[in-house]
Design a protein around this motif. Structure first.
Motif, PDB file in Angstrom:
ATOM      1  N   UNK A  92       0.874  -1.146   0.041  1.00  0.00           N
ATOM      2  CA  UNK A  92       0.039   0.341   0.130  1.00  0.00           C
ATOM      3  C   UNK A  92       0.762   0.972  -0.210  1.00  0.00           C
ATOM      4  N   UNK A  93       0.013   2.082  -0.687  1.00  0.00           N
ATOM      5  CA  UNK A  93       1.083   3.502  -0.833  1.00  0.00           C
ATOM      6  C   UNK A  93      -0.136   4.182  -0.410  1.00  0.00           C
ATOM      7  N   UNK A 100      -4.467  16.529   8.587  1.00  0.00           N
ATOM      8  CA  UNK A 100      -5.208  16.172   8.029  1.00  0.00           C
ATOM      9  C   UNK A 100      -6.581  15.356   8.489  1.00  0.00           C
ATOM     10  N   UNK A 101      -7.826  15.822   9.041  1.00  0.00           N
ATOM     11  CA  UNK A 101      -8.713  15.222  10.270  1.00  0.00           C
ATOM     12  C   UNK A 101      -8.780  13.972  10.075  1.00  0.00           C
ATOM     13  N   UNK A 102      -8.716  13.651   8.885  1.00  0.00           N
ATOM     14  CA  UNK A 102      -9.751  12.220   8.295  1.00  0.00           C
ATOM     15  C   UNK A 102      -8.029  11.209   8.361  1.00  0.00           C
ATOM     16  N   UNK A 103      -7.405  11.697   8.227  1.00  0.00           N
ATOM     17  CA  UNK A 103      -6.026  10.907   8.333  1.00  0.00           C
ATOM     18  C   UNK A 103      -5.767  10.047  10.378  1.00  0.00           C
ATOM     19  N   UNK A 104      -6.420  10.902  11.256  1.00  0.00           N
ATOM     20  CA  UNK A 104      -6.500  10.666  12.723  1.00  0.00           C
ATOM     21  C   UNK A 104      -6.692   9.451  12.737  1.00  0.00           C
ATOM     22  N   UNK A 105      -8.466   9.024  12.138  1.00  0.00           N
ATOM     23  CA  UNK A 105      -8.972   8.280  12.122  1.00  0.00           C
ATOM     24  C   UNK A 105      -8.960   7.315  11.035  1.00  0.00           C
ATOM     25  N   UNK A 106      -8.062   7.179  10.476  1.00  0.00           N
ATOM     26  CA  UNK A 106      -7.111   5.969   9.248  1.00  0.00           C
ATOM     27  C   UNK A 106      -6.314   5.228  10.366  1.00  0.00           C
ATOM     28  N   UNK A 107      -5.278   6.045  11.322  1.00  0.00           N
ATOM     29  CA  UNK A 107      -4.379   5.604  11.354  1.00  0.00           C
ATOM     30  C   UNK A 107      -4.273   4.384  12.035  1.00  0.00           C
ATOM     31  N   UNK A 108      -5.551   4.137  12.309  1.00  0.00           N
ATOM     32  CA  UNK A 108      -6.006   3.322  13.233  1.00  0.00           C
ATOM     33  C   UNK A 108      -6.286   1.711  12.384  1.00  0.00           C
ATOM     34  N   UNK A 109      -5.965   2.504  11.122  1.00  0.00           N
ATOM     35  CA  UNK A 109      -7.376   0.885  10.058  1.00  0.00           C
ATOM     36  C   UNK A 109      -5.535   0.232   9.220  1.00  0.00           C
ATOM     37  N   UNK A 110      -4.992   2.087   9.030  1.00  0.00           N
ATOM     38  CA  UNK A 110      -3.961   1.549   8.319  1.00  0.00           C
ATOM     39  C   UNK A 110      -2.716   0.184   9.642  1.00  0.00           C
ATOM     40  N   UNK A 111      -3.131   0.657  10.838  1.00  0.00           N
ATOM     41  CA  UNK A 111      -1.832  -0.173  11.565  1.00  0.00           C
ATOM     42  C   UNK A 111      -2.500  -1.309  11.802  1.00  0.00           C
ATOM     43  N   UNK A 112      -4.078  -2.166  11.861  1.00  0.00           N
ATOM     44  CA  UNK A 112      -4.089  -3.002  11.898  1.00  0.00           C
ATOM     45  C   UNK A 112      -4.439  -3.905  10.732  1.00  0.00           C
ATOM     46  N   UNK A 113      -3.682  -2.833   9.505  1.00  0.00           N
ATOM     47  CA  UNK A 113      -3.599  -3.729   8.542  1.00  0.00           C
ATOM     48  C   UNK A 113      -2.212  -3.848   8.838  1.00  0.00           C
ATOM     49  N   UNK A 114      -1.139  -3.005   8.852  1.00  0.00           N
ATOM     50  CA  UNK A 114       0.216  -3.439   9.182  1.00  0.00           C
ATOM     51  C   UNK A 114       0.170  -4.881   9.993  1.00  0.00           C
ATOM     52  N   UNK A 120       3.445  -1.238   4.179  1.00  0.00           N
ATOM     53  CA  UNK A 120       2.210  -0.034   4.543  1.00  0.00           C
ATOM     54  C   UNK A 120       4.128   1.445   3.387  1.00  0.00           C
ATOM     55  N   UNK A 121       4.198   2.293   2.464  1.00  0.00           N
ATOM     56  CA  UNK A 121       4.825   2.635   2.330  1.00  0.00           C
ATOM     57  C   UNK A 121       4.069   4.098   2.693  1.00  0.00           C
ATOM     58  N   UNK A 166      -4.829   5.945  -0.858  1.00  0.00           N
ATOM     59  CA  UNK A 166      -3.868   5.061  -0.739  1.00  0.00           C
ATOM     60  C   UNK A 166      -4.791   4.146  -1.742  1.00  0.00           C
ATOM     61  N   UNK A 167      -3.325   3.782  -2.205  1.00  0.00           N
ATOM     62  CA  UNK A 167      -3.698   3.138  -3.538  1.00  0.00           C
ATOM     63  C   UNK A 167      -2.905   2.046  -3.112  1.00  0.00           C
ATOM     64  N   UNK A 168      -3.269   0.436  -4.601  1.00  0.00           N
ATOM     65  CA  UNK A 168      -2.509  -0.755  -3.504  1.00  0.00           C
ATOM     66  C   UNK A 168      -2.007  -1.176  -5.314  1.00  0.00           C
ATOM     67  N   UNK A 169      -0.467  -0.655  -5.049  1.00  0.00           N
ATOM     68  CA  UNK A 169       0.776  -1.348  -5.748  1.00  0.00           C
ATOM     69  C   UNK A 169       0.759  -2.959  -6.036  1.00  0.00           C
ATOM     70  N   UNK A 170       0.965  -3.663  -6.644  1.00  0.00           N
ATOM     71  CA  UNK A 170       1.595  -4.657  -7.252  1.00  0.00           C
ATOM     72  C   UNK A 170       3.211  -4.989  -7.425  1.00  0.00           C
ATOM     73  N   UNK A 171       3.783  -5.734  -7.689  1.00  0.00           N
ATOM     74  CA  UNK A 171       5.348  -6.000  -7.411  1.00  0.00           C
ATOM     75  C   UNK A 171       5.847  -4.721  -8.211  1.00  0.00           C
TER      76      UNK A 171
END
Length: 199
Positions: A92-93, A100-114, A120-121, A166-171
């Motif tokens: 993920x990129x 960014x206010x919505x980035x605050x809520x997204x942070x927990x989701x990114x941590x769970x994905x990690x 994630x970069x 957020x972008x899904x990047x292939x290899x």
């Protein structure tokens, strides 16, 4: 950033795509100007951290990343270049900013994905090292690499017009999916499925 676009909520009922004439951040306090007429308005927002937003999953025709080489956004983490996203491993990129206010809520989701195995970069847009470090210390740091994009040049080359995205990047360094707006818990299964399919 001139002639960019930004999605916003209107009265908690709809999301409009507006033309952005100038970007706003703590590092660029001149402010944000938008056109008075939306390019389009669509239904279906949700509220994140008190701000009405909507996440869209856009399936893209394969689009190879433009070349870029970003300096580290903070001293403790490596920067990011396009070649890092073509190492054979899907990832993920995330494009974000400490202001960014919505980035605050997204942070927990990114941590769970990690936590569930996603690499994630990230690119920090129009921000400062001090503000970024404080944001990550407070809300969590799911990022492997973190590049600084002080004038949004790389963000624009990605086709991103706001934060977060957020972008899904292939290899192979090709964009496969783009999420406009903050990821939520509901997005986690789909994102993981997309990454698994690219392995």
């Amino acid at each position: 950033v001139r002639e960019a676009q930004m999605e916003v909520a209107i009265d908690g009922e709809r999301v409009a795509l507006l033309k952005v004439d100038r970007w706003m951040s703590e590092a660029d306090p001149e402010g944000l100007t938008v056109s008075t007429a939306p390019i389009y308005v669509r239904a279906g927002p949700r509220r994140v951290a008190g701000v009405a937003v909507e996440t869209r999953d856009i399936s893209l025709a394969a689009r190879v990343l433009a070349a870029f080489d970003l300096a580290p956004a903070i001293p403790t983490k490596p920067g990011l270049k396009s070649a890092d996203l073509a190492d054979g491993k899907p990832r993920l990129l995330n494009v974000f900013a400490s202001w960014c206010v919505p980035c605050v809520s997204e942070a927990a989701v990114l941590s769970e994905l990690r936590r569930r195995g996603a690499t994630i970069d990230a690119i920090a847009v129009r921000d400062t090292p001090e503000a970024i470090a404080a944001f990550l210390a407070r809300y969590g740091d799911p990022y492997q690499r973190l590049g600084a994009d002080p004038r949004s040049n790389t963000q624009i080359s990605l086709g991103s017009s706001g934060v977060p995205e957020t972008f899904v990047i292939d290899g192979r360094g090709t964009i496969r999916y783009q999420y406009v707006g903050p990821l939520t818990e509901a997005n986690i299964p789909g994102v993981l499925k997309q990454l698994a399919a690219l392995k």
